[in-house]
Design an enzyme around this catalytic site. Structure first.
Site, PDB file in Angstrom:
ATOM      1  CG  HIS A  28      33.422  -6.081 -25.835  1.00  7.42           C
ATOM      2  ND1 HIS A  28      34.523  -6.068 -25.007  1.00  7.42           N
ATOM      3  CD2 HIS A  28      32.337  -5.932 -25.038  1.00  7.42           C
ATOM      4  CE1 HIS A  28      34.115  -5.920 -23.749  1.00  7.42           C
ATOM      5  NE2 HIS A  28      32.790  -5.820 -23.746  1.00  7.42           N
ATOM      6  N   GLY A  69      24.871  -9.084 -22.792  1.00  4.99           N
ATOM      7  CA  GLY A  69      25.550  -9.327 -24.060  1.00  4.99           C
ATOM      8  C   GLY A  69      26.926  -9.925 -23.828  1.00  4.99           C
ATOM      9  CB  CYS A  79      32.193  -4.657 -19.036  1.00  5.69           C
ATOM     10  SG  CYS A  79      32.946  -5.636 -20.355  1.00  5.69           S
ATOM     11  CG  LEU A  80      29.209 -10.173 -18.735  1.00  7.04           C
ATOM     12  CD1 LEU A  80      28.682 -11.252 -19.682  1.00  7.04           C
ATOM     13  CD2 LEU A  80      28.670 -10.355 -17.332  1.00  7.04           C
ATOM     14  CG  HIS A  95      28.853  -2.880 -23.686  1.00  7.18           C
ATOM     15  ND1 HIS A  95      29.238  -2.186 -22.559  1.00  7.18           N
ATOM     16  CD2 HIS A  95      29.477  -4.091 -23.609  1.00  7.18           C
ATOM     17  CE1 HIS A  95      30.067  -2.945 -21.845  1.00  7.18           C
ATOM     18  NE2 HIS A  95      30.204  -4.110 -22.458  1.00  7.18           N
ATOM     19  CD  GLU A  96      28.282  -7.201 -25.557  1.00 12.95           C
ATOM     20  OE1 GLU A  96      29.376  -7.752 -25.775  1.00 12.95           O
ATOM     21  OE2 GLU A  96      27.906  -6.916 -24.402  1.00 12.95           O
ATOM     22  CD  GLN A 113      32.605  -9.282 -23.486  1.00 12.69           C
ATOM     23  OE1 GLN A 113      31.625  -9.215 -24.223  1.00 12.69           O
ATOM     24  NE2 GLN A 113      32.561  -9.015 -22.195  1.00 12.69           N
TER      25      GLN A 113
END
Length: 173
Positions: free
Chosen positions: A142, A50, A96-97, A138-139, A55
């Site tokens: 953000h 995701g 996490c990216l 998770h997204e 991000q």
């Protein structure tokens, strides 16, 4: 605001944009669709599950998800809201990216309902479980300015203290 798609890149901790609560997307237009497609490309390039607009530096309530890696499973969620979290929770390691090299055990509801708009502005109302439910939560975090480091266990926080300090030092250099 005109977005230069080629300049979009994944921002890393502690970039302040990651801590800002995102604003609603006012209308789904060609620019929003182009950004979502670019976000899917970026996510796939790094084998992510995701990616949220904050991000990539955009304060928009938009994220993309693909829990299987199959192109047909690409999903775009605009102005999402999460409802009816399952009572059953599951701990699982998450990465996490935007926080490369760090994983942490995060406990989340095992299932969740998401209500949003899709890429063409169509309504979405889905029930998700497993990895998809985790990715949606998770997204969504953000979009609220919440990172996995905020949800880490104390043990994970201690284990990742040095790596987080190194990311902070790289960002300030």
């Amino acid at each position: 605001m005109a977005v230069n798609l080629q300049e979009l890149c994944i921002r890393t901790y502690p970039d302040p944009v990651l801590r800002r609560r995102a604003d609603p997307v006012e209308r789904v237009d060609d620019e929003v669709r182009a950004v979502a497609r670019r976000m899917l490309e970026l996510m796939h390039d790094v084998h992510g599950v995701g990616l949220a607009a904050p991000q990539v530096g955009l304060p928009w309530r938009l994220f993309v998800v693909n829990a299987t890696g199959e192109p047909a499973d690409d999903r775009v969620y605009i102005n999402p809201a999460l409802h009816n979290p399952a009572r059953q929770t599951e701990p699982r390691d998450e990465g996490c990216l935007s926080i490369p090299g760090i994983t942490a055990e995060v406990t989340r509801p095992a299932a969740i309902r998401i209500v949003a708009r899709g890429l063409e502005g169509e309504p979405i109302d889905e029930q998700a479980e497993g990895l998809l439910a985790r990715a949606l939560q998770h997204e969504y975090d953000h979009l609220e300015g919440v990172l996995i480091i905020d949800r880490m266990t104390p043990v994970d926080r201690m284990a990742n203290k040095r790596a987080l300090r190194e990311l902070e030092a790289e960002h300030s250099a």
